[in-house]
Design a protein around this motif. Structure first.
Motif, short mmCIF file in Angstrom:
data_model
loop_
_atom_site.label_atom_id
_atom_site.label_comp_id
_atom_site.label_asym_id
_atom_site.label_seq_id
_atom_site.Cartn_x
_atom_site.Cartn_y
_atom_site.Cartn_z
N ILE A 118 0.83 -1.21 0.00
CA ILE A 118 0.00 0.00 0.00
C ILE A 118 0.87 1.25 0.00
N ASP A 119 1.91 1.28 0.84
CA ASP A 119 2.80 2.44 0.88
C ASP A 119 3.43 2.72 -0.48
N VAL A 120 3.95 1.67 -1.12
CA VAL A 120 4.57 1.84 -2.44
C VAL A 120 3.52 2.22 -3.47
N GLY A 121 2.34 1.63 -3.37
CA GLY A 121 1.26 1.94 -4.31
C GLY A 121 0.81 3.38 -4.26
N LEU A 122 0.98 4.02 -3.11
CA LEU A 122 0.59 5.42 -2.95
C LEU A 122 1.76 6.38 -3.11
N GLN A 124 5.35 8.01 -5.10
CA GLN A 124 5.65 8.62 -6.40
C GLN A 124 6.11 7.59 -7.42
N ARG A 125 6.54 6.41 -6.97
CA ARG A 125 7.00 5.34 -7.86
C ARG A 125 6.22 4.06 -7.60
N PRO A 126 4.94 4.02 -7.93
CA PRO A 126 4.12 2.85 -7.62
C PRO A 126 4.33 1.71 -8.61
N SER A 127 5.21 0.77 -8.26
CA SER A 127 5.47 -0.37 -9.15
C SER A 127 5.95 -1.56 -8.33
N LEU A 128 5.81 -2.74 -8.91
CA LEU A 128 6.33 -3.94 -8.25
C LEU A 128 7.84 -3.85 -8.07
N ARG A 129 8.54 -3.27 -9.04
CA ARG A 129 10.00 -3.13 -8.91
C ARG A 129 10.35 -2.24 -7.71
N SER A 130 9.59 -1.15 -7.52
CA SER A 130 9.83 -0.29 -6.36
C SER A 130 9.58 -1.05 -5.06
N LEU A 131 8.56 -1.89 -5.06
CA LEU A 131 8.28 -2.72 -3.88
C LEU A 131 9.47 -3.64 -3.60
#
Length: 158
Positions: A118-122, A124-131
């Motif tokens: 949820i944090d990554v999804g909200l 500036q870089r919402p992506s699976l790679r960012s997660l």
């Protein structure tokens, strides 16, 4: 694929490794027998929305994420990913590394990363790679080289 929907081939793999199979899609427009259909988690979008909804709805702590257009997904690869989780007990995402990159699909995710999703999804870089980057920085991402899967993976599943 021989008159079958791609999603059905992927669901066969999922049903072969779990008794709790979820079909995640934006608006519940897809249907499949013996499968729970779950809508994406709002206000997230894209794969993170599906992953968040799946982690929240799952009955088991570990979840396999497969895209519905991955007809070459293999149960043996999933089994090897699962076996490898013992090498890093803190891992909460287990992926395959191919061509120098983590492959966020055909991967295992633990339910307790829902807050991270949820944090990554909200962000500036919402992506699976960012997660995966976030989890790696915390020592919670295990990346298995494709070569170590040996005969179980022929590379077609990517």
């Amino acid at each position: 694929m021989g008159g079958r929907r791609l999603v059905d081939a992927v669901l066969d793999v999922a049903h072969g490794v779990s008794d709790d199979v979820l079909l995640l899609n934006r608006d519940r427009s897809l249907e499949a027998s013996a499968t729970r259909v779950v809508a994406d988690a709002s206000p997230l979008r894209g794969p993170l929305a599906g992953l968040a909804a799946g982690l929240e709805a799952a009955r088991h702590p570990w979840c396999l994420l497969l895209p519905c257009d991955m007809p070459h997904a293999q149960q043996a690869v999933v089994a090897r990913l699962w076996e490898s989780h013992a090498t890093l007990p803190a891992a909460r995402a287990i992926t395959v590394r191919a061509d120098g990159m983590s492959q966020p699909f055909h991967a295992l995710y633990h339910r307790d990363i829902l807050g991270d999703v949820i944090d990554v999804g909200l962000s500036q870089r919402p992506s699976l790679r960012s997660l995966l980057e976030r989890l790696a920085a915390q020592g919670r991402h295990l990346d298995i080289p494709l070569e170590s899967l040996g005969a179980f993976a022929d590379g077609r599943f990517l």
